[in-house]
Scaffold this motif. Sequence first.
Motif, PDB file in Angstrom:
ATOM      1  N   GLN A 126       0.859  -1.183   0.000  1.00  0.00           N
ATOM      2  CA  GLN A 126       0.000   0.000   0.000  1.00  0.00           C
ATOM      3  C   GLN A 126       0.894   1.231   0.000  1.00  0.00           C
ATOM      4  OE1 GLN A 126      -2.349   0.782   3.572  1.00  0.00           O
ATOM      5  NE2 GLN A 126      -3.988   1.632   2.344  1.00  0.00           N
ATOM      6  N   GLN A 168      -5.782 -10.511   8.454  1.00  0.00           N
ATOM      7  CA  GLN A 168      -6.800 -10.123   7.481  1.00  0.00           C
ATOM      8  C   GLN A 168      -8.075  -9.719   8.224  1.00  0.00           C
ATOM      9  OE1 GLN A 168      -6.719 -13.913   5.539  1.00  0.00           O
ATOM     10  NE2 GLN A 168      -5.604 -13.094   3.774  1.00  0.00           N
ATOM     11  N   LEU A 222     -16.646   0.092   4.554  1.00  0.00           N
ATOM     12  CA  LEU A 222     -16.299  -0.839   3.476  1.00  0.00           C
ATOM     13  C   LEU A 222     -17.448  -1.808   3.278  1.00  0.00           C
ATOM     14  CD1 LEU A 222     -12.623  -1.691   4.539  1.00  0.00           C
ATOM     15  CD2 LEU A 222     -13.340  -0.128   2.714  1.00  0.00           C
ATOM     16  N   GLU A 271     -15.939  -4.863  -1.142  1.00  0.00           N
ATOM     17  CA  GLU A 271     -14.644  -4.183  -1.074  1.00  0.00           C
ATOM     18  C   GLU A 271     -13.635  -4.904  -0.181  1.00  0.00           C
ATOM     19  OE1 GLU A 271     -15.614   0.504  -1.518  1.00  0.00           O
ATOM     20  OE2 GLU A 271     -16.502  -0.482   0.254  1.00  0.00           O
ATOM     21  N   ILE A 272     -14.082  -5.910   0.545  1.00  0.00           N
ATOM     22  CA  ILE A 272     -13.213  -6.592   1.495  1.00  0.00           C
ATOM     23  C   ILE A 272     -12.810  -7.948   0.941  1.00  0.00           C
ATOM     24  CG2 ILE A 272     -13.004  -7.500   3.840  1.00  0.00           C
ATOM     25  CD1 ILE A 272     -15.199  -5.462   4.640  1.00  0.00           C
ATOM     26  N   ASP A 309      -6.805  -9.137   0.931  1.00  0.00           N
ATOM     27  CA  ASP A 309      -5.766  -8.112   1.004  1.00  0.00           C
ATOM     28  C   ASP A 309      -6.144  -6.908   1.868  1.00  0.00           C
ATOM     29  OD1 ASP A 309      -3.898  -9.509  -0.462  1.00  0.00           O
ATOM     30  OD2 ASP A 309      -4.525  -8.651  -2.373  1.00  0.00           O
ATOM     31  N   VAL A 310      -7.263  -6.967   2.557  1.00  0.00           N
ATOM     32  CA  VAL A 310      -7.610  -5.915   3.517  1.00  0.00           C
ATOM     33  C   VAL A 310      -7.191  -6.441   4.886  1.00  0.00           C
ATOM     34  CG1 VAL A 310      -9.455  -4.553   4.566  1.00  0.00           C
ATOM     35  CG2 VAL A 310      -9.513  -5.063   2.113  1.00  0.00           C
ATOM     36  N   ILE A 318      -6.215   0.223   9.338  1.00  0.00           N
ATOM     37  CA  ILE A 318      -6.754  -0.536   8.209  1.00  0.00           C
ATOM     38  C   ILE A 318      -5.841  -0.296   7.014  1.00  0.00           C
ATOM     39  CG2 ILE A 318      -8.342   1.269   7.419  1.00  0.00           C
ATOM     40  CD1 ILE A 318      -9.165  -2.470   7.556  1.00  0.00           C
ATOM     41  N   GLY A 339      -4.878  -1.764   2.823  1.00  0.00           N
ATOM     42  CA  GLY A 339      -5.213  -2.573   1.658  1.00  0.00           C
ATOM     43  C   GLY A 339      -4.877  -1.802   0.405  1.00  0.00           C
ATOM     44  N   ILE A 387      -7.409   0.929  -0.664  1.00  0.00           N
ATOM     45  CA  ILE A 387      -7.839   1.958   0.284  1.00  0.00           C
ATOM     46  C   ILE A 387      -7.024   3.222   0.002  1.00  0.00           C
ATOM     47  CG2 ILE A 387      -7.941   2.633   2.714  1.00  0.00           C
ATOM     48  CD1 ILE A 387      -8.416  -0.331   3.361  1.00  0.00           C
ATOM     49  N   ARG A 402      -7.663   6.458   4.860  1.00  0.00           N
ATOM     50  CA  ARG A 402      -6.991   5.664   5.895  1.00  0.00           C
ATOM     51  C   ARG A 402      -7.583   5.947   7.267  1.00  0.00           C
ATOM     52  NH1 ARG A 402      -1.504   7.729   6.383  1.00  0.00           N
ATOM     53  NH2 ARG A 402      -2.654   9.615   6.100  1.00  0.00           N
TER      54      ARG A 402
END
Length: 154
Positions: free
Chosen positions: A73, A82, A113, A117-118, A121-122, A134, A136, A139, A144
Amino acid sequence: MTTSNREQGPRRRTVAIIAVVSLLAVAAVAWLAEGLLTTPDDIPPLLVTRGGEVLATFSMAEIRDLPTHEVSQFGKWEEGPQLLLVLSEAGVEDFERVTILGQGVRDDGEIVLTRAEIDEDVVLDLANRGTVKIAGPDIAWADRVRDLTEIRVE
């Protein structure tokens, strides 16, 4: 006797450089002090809630003990459990969206979210300050949320 314009230019640059360096030093000391003064006892547990009911409470030690996953990120690697794993550990299997809340000191303190969207990788990144944020790849910087306090499940 007056100082010539030629002599004033270098003096002004020197004063400006000293001022900028001083401000950067103060900011760096404040940032380091914040990290050094944060102890595990100062960090509130992370709550997972649904409809006002607390489903689970995670201490930072419990979050650190969960298996981690790395994601890229903003050009750097973030690592932590995760979000889907944390939700599963809290007994959450089905949901439409989550609202993730933080202390809101250094950001807006909230991101919503949707389930779509989850993905894997989140993550809840284990920040250097001993808190979680958080993270990802999808994002945005402006979205953030750091210093998480609650995950509201809907």
